[in-house]
Design a protein around this motif. Structure first.
Motif, PDB file in Angstrom:
ATOM      1  N   LYS A 147       0.831  -1.210   0.000  1.00 24.34           N
ATOM      2  CA  LYS A 147       0.000   0.000   0.000  1.00 24.34           C
ATOM      3  C   LYS A 147       0.865   1.258   0.000  1.00 24.34           C
ATOM      4  N   LYS A 148       1.889   1.261   0.851  1.00 27.27           N
ATOM      5  CA  LYS A 148       2.775   2.424   0.915  1.00 27.27           C
ATOM      6  C   LYS A 148       3.568   2.565  -0.389  1.00 27.27           C
ATOM      7  N   MET A 151       1.357   4.102  -2.955  1.00 28.31           N
ATOM      8  CA  MET A 151       1.143   5.529  -2.684  1.00 28.31           C
ATOM      9  C   MET A 151       2.365   6.355  -3.105  1.00 28.31           C
ATOM     10  N   ALA A 173       6.743  11.708  -0.056  1.00 28.02           N
ATOM     11  CA  ALA A 173       5.731  10.692   0.223  1.00 28.02           C
ATOM     12  C   ALA A 173       6.256   9.665   1.220  1.00 28.02           C
ATOM     13  N   LEU A 177       4.853   8.881   5.060  1.00 25.28           N
ATOM     14  CA  LEU A 177       4.385   7.545   5.429  1.00 25.28           C
ATOM     15  C   LEU A 177       5.212   6.923   6.551  1.00 25.28           C
TER      16      LEU A 177
END
Length: 266
Positions: A147-148, A151, A173, A177
């Motif tokens: 998921k990270k 992203m 980003a 995170l």
């Protein structure tokens, strides 16, 4: 271009490709602000290839391990940390690839202006600073999940807009995170390999259809951008935990402010 332009632009590409300050902006500005001749497609291919060679050489052991463990895990269904990271890099590359194919022509036509570069330089500079100050900065690459990675890959797609900075937005980003500075930087550099390779391939295909190749400029551009990019990666990773992102954010604000002043003065 004369030899002076070739040297300066190759060094600009090599130094800025892996710093969070936007290489595309720095390659566009000499033409728009200083009136330098456009470097042309062939030279763009050369300096991108030089940057690619630099990151592959610097991370050669890691890249080989990523490839071996990634393919090995795909066969056996059991992944080491390096094998898992390899596929996370592949996953993170997808958004930028899709966005590049969908919006490349629009961006080339409408967004390569000093005003856009000034806005994105300031906006994403502030965001870089905020993420460095407020990010938890505790996770290493072993904590990265799909998921990270996705992203961060989606953030990388924004770098198609000149002035954003591919390395800058992916580091931003990552910090947001919860990644630490070194992990965010290292993942950004490793992510650059497929993206720069795909970009160089597309540029090469365009070049074969449109231009003759000035081989003297090509060779010099590859060598200078490669050397400067390699040194940039080395020193960035050596000092990033000590200096943080603030110097790069400040530089972006000063550059954006100077561009706004030049636009208003015209």
């Amino acid at each position: 271009m004369d030899i002076f332009h070739i040297v300066i632009l190759a060094l600009i590409q090599g130094i800025t490709e892996f710093l969070p300050i936007s290489s595309s902006a720095h390659l566009i500005l000499p033409n728009q602000v200083l009136g330098w001749p456009d470097q042309g497609l062939a030279f763009d291919v050369a300096v991108h290839f030089g940057s690619l060679m630099a990151v592959l050489l610097y991370f050669r052991k890691e890249v080989w391990q990523l490839i071996c463990d990634g393919l090995g895990g795909f066969r056996t269904g059991q992944f080491t940390d390096e094998g898992r990271l390899a596929w996370l890099i592949v996953l993170a590359t997808i958004p930028a690839g899709v966005a590049g194919l969908a919006f490349k022509d629009f961006i080339e036509t409408h967004l390569r202006s000093s005003a856009v570069i000034a806005a994105t330089t300031i906006l994403f500079g502030l965001l870089l600073w905020w993420s460095d100050v407020h990010g938890k900065r505790r996770d290493d690459l072993r904590k990265l999940n799909w998921k990270k990675a996705l992203m961060i890959g989606a953030a990388q797609a924004l770098a198609l807009i000149p002035g954003t900075s591919r390395s800058g937005i992916t580091m931003t980003a990552g910090l947001m995170l919860g990644m630490n500075r070194e992990a965010a930087s290292r993942f950004s550099f490793l992510m650059s390999i497929p993206v720069i390779a795909l970009s160089a391939l597309l540029l090469t295909l365009e070049l074969l259809e449109s231009e003759s190749v000035p081989w003297d400029s090509i060779v010099l551009g590859v060598i200078l951008s490669g050397i400067s990019a390699y040194l940039c990666i080395h020193f960035f990773l050596q000092f990033i935990n000590r200096i943080g992102m603030a110097p790069f954010a400040i530089y972006r604000l000063l550059l954006g402010g100077a561009l706004i002043w030049l636009i208003l003065a015209q």
